[in-house]
Design an enzyme around this catalytic site. Structure first.
Site: not given
Ligand code: BMA
Length: 391
Positions: A274, A343, A354, A206, A307, A201, A151
């Site tokens: 998203y 996840r 989350h 980002w 995703e 993405e 990031w």
């Molecule tokens: C992002 C979040 C973070 C994670 C990253 C990589 O969208 O879920 O917490 O570290 O993905 O899996």
């Protein structure tokens, strides 16, 4: 003498059989049945990888497969328990597609940026493949210049493409990835196919390869170098390549093709999003999915919602009202091959809600089961054999 004669006869009949087989085309190599347009970009892809490409594209015509990130690694209230899966506990089946994240692979750490053990990831990939599932890998790659995280918004692509100051270092990261992928083998010793979804993405800003940080030429060079290096230099032939711009609830939709690396470099036209399934009219998103299916189809490729999700699933009817509805509103949207939700972070470890798939007891659980029961949607227990070619 008798033994010699018998041996000669056997070898003669083997030669005759060989001639017959080659004349009739019944060789053990199945590539002759496939046209170029039926093959992935890597025409030397392994038999199982070619089969996955062909079969998934066929299946996509009538079904949408469901996938979940890190599904076997942990869930909302458990961590690394053999056989467990929030998705299975809610719906009765494992997902058809498994997403895995290899961020931090390059640092020689034992665990990923999400604290998942890399050797365990390999094991889960082997397990799910043996059950018939599909595996896809993303890579939140650390910054190649600053050594910051993925990031870190400092532009980074110019440094890693050929001619860049960090190019040699970058190749070592790809070497580690090649080792990881080549270590994935099935029970019969064959390489397990994976869908690799790098530099995702990129229409957002980002990541260090993002829209504001990277020119078209740089992004295309990064992508093409990655494919050519893995395929041609490292000889990795068990990868399908997925391109996955972010759609941002339609805000980045027009930019989808801006940095497309070309039909010779992409197998799957993915889309990350998203926002579109969070109170947006499903009919609007459905049109965008239908467009994606059209772009993939005219290139003989596969379309995927690579995703997505809404954190914490506040709408208990989310699965049917937003996800299913998005695939159903425009008839062409049904051509999406799979949808992968992100996840289910372990609550105890991360102290936050989350999660992007239902977990047992969550108000959305029964709706996820209804989603799973819809005839359009396929979970792992309904999958045909994707790794054999019957054409
Ligand atoms: C992002 C979040 C973070 C994670 C990253 C990589 O969208 O879920 O917490 O570290 O993905 O899996």
């Amino acid at each position: 003498m008798d033994t010699m004669l018998a041996l000669k006869r056997t070898s003669l009949s083997l030669i005759v059989l060989g001639i017959l087989l080659s004349v009739t085309g019944c060789t053990t190599n199945d590539s002759f049945t496939l046209e170029r347009s039926d093959l992935p970009i890597d025409t030397n892809a392994t038999r199982e990888t070619r089969a996955l490409y062909y079969n998934l594209r066929e299946l996509a015509k009538t079904k949408v497969l469901y996938g979940h990130q890190d599904d076997l690694a942990y869930g909302y209230s458990w961590w690394a328990e053999p056989g467990r899966s929030d998705v299975k506990e809610v719906t009765g089946s494992y997902p058809a597609v498994y997403g895995w994240e290899i961020g931090d692979l390059r640092q020689d750490k034992e665990v990923s940026l999400d604290n998942v053990n890399f050797e365990s990831i390999k094991q889960w990939i082997r397990e799910s493949y043996e059950r018939g599932g599909i595996n896809t890998i993303s890579w939140h790659m650390n910054h190649p210049v600053t050594d910051g995280s993925t990031w870190d918004r400092t532009p980074g692509v110019a440094a890693v493409i050929p001619g860049g100051a960090q190019h040699d270092k970058f190749k070592i990261w790809l070497d580690k990835f090649a080792d990881f992928v080549q270590d994935l083998k099935g029970d019969n010793g064959e390489h397990i196919p994976v869908i690799f979804r790098p530099y995702h993405e990129h229409t957002g800003s980002w990541f260090w390869w993002g829209e504001d940080q990277t020119s078209v030429d740089e992004y295309v060079a990064l992508w093409r170098f990655t494919v050519e290096y893995l395929r041609d230099e490292k000889g990795v032939h068990n990868i399908l390549y997925a391109y996955s711009p972010d759609n941002q609830a339609g805000r980045e939709f027009a930019n989808y093709m801006n940095k497309y690396p070309g039909d010779d470099y992409v197998d799957i036209l993915g889309m990350d999003d998203y926002g579109s399934m969070n109170q947006r009219d499903p009919a609007e998103f459905s049109k965008e999915l239908a467009w994606l299916v059209g772009e993939a189809t005219k290139r003989n490729k596969i379309a995927a919602l690579s995703e997505t999700g809404v954190e914490g699933i506040p709408n208990p009817k989310w699965w049917t009202e937003q996800v299913l509805a998005a695939f159903q509103a425009d008839p062409a949207a049904k051509g999406i091959a799979y949808v992968l939700t992100w996840r289910n972070a372990n609550y105890e470890r991360e102290q936050r809600d989350h999660f992007f798939a239902s977990h047992p007891g969550h108000p959305s659980a029964s709706d996820m089961k209804a989603f799973r029961d819809n005839e359009l949607i396929v979970f792992e227990d309904e999958l045909p054999d994707l790794y054999t070619l019957n054409k």
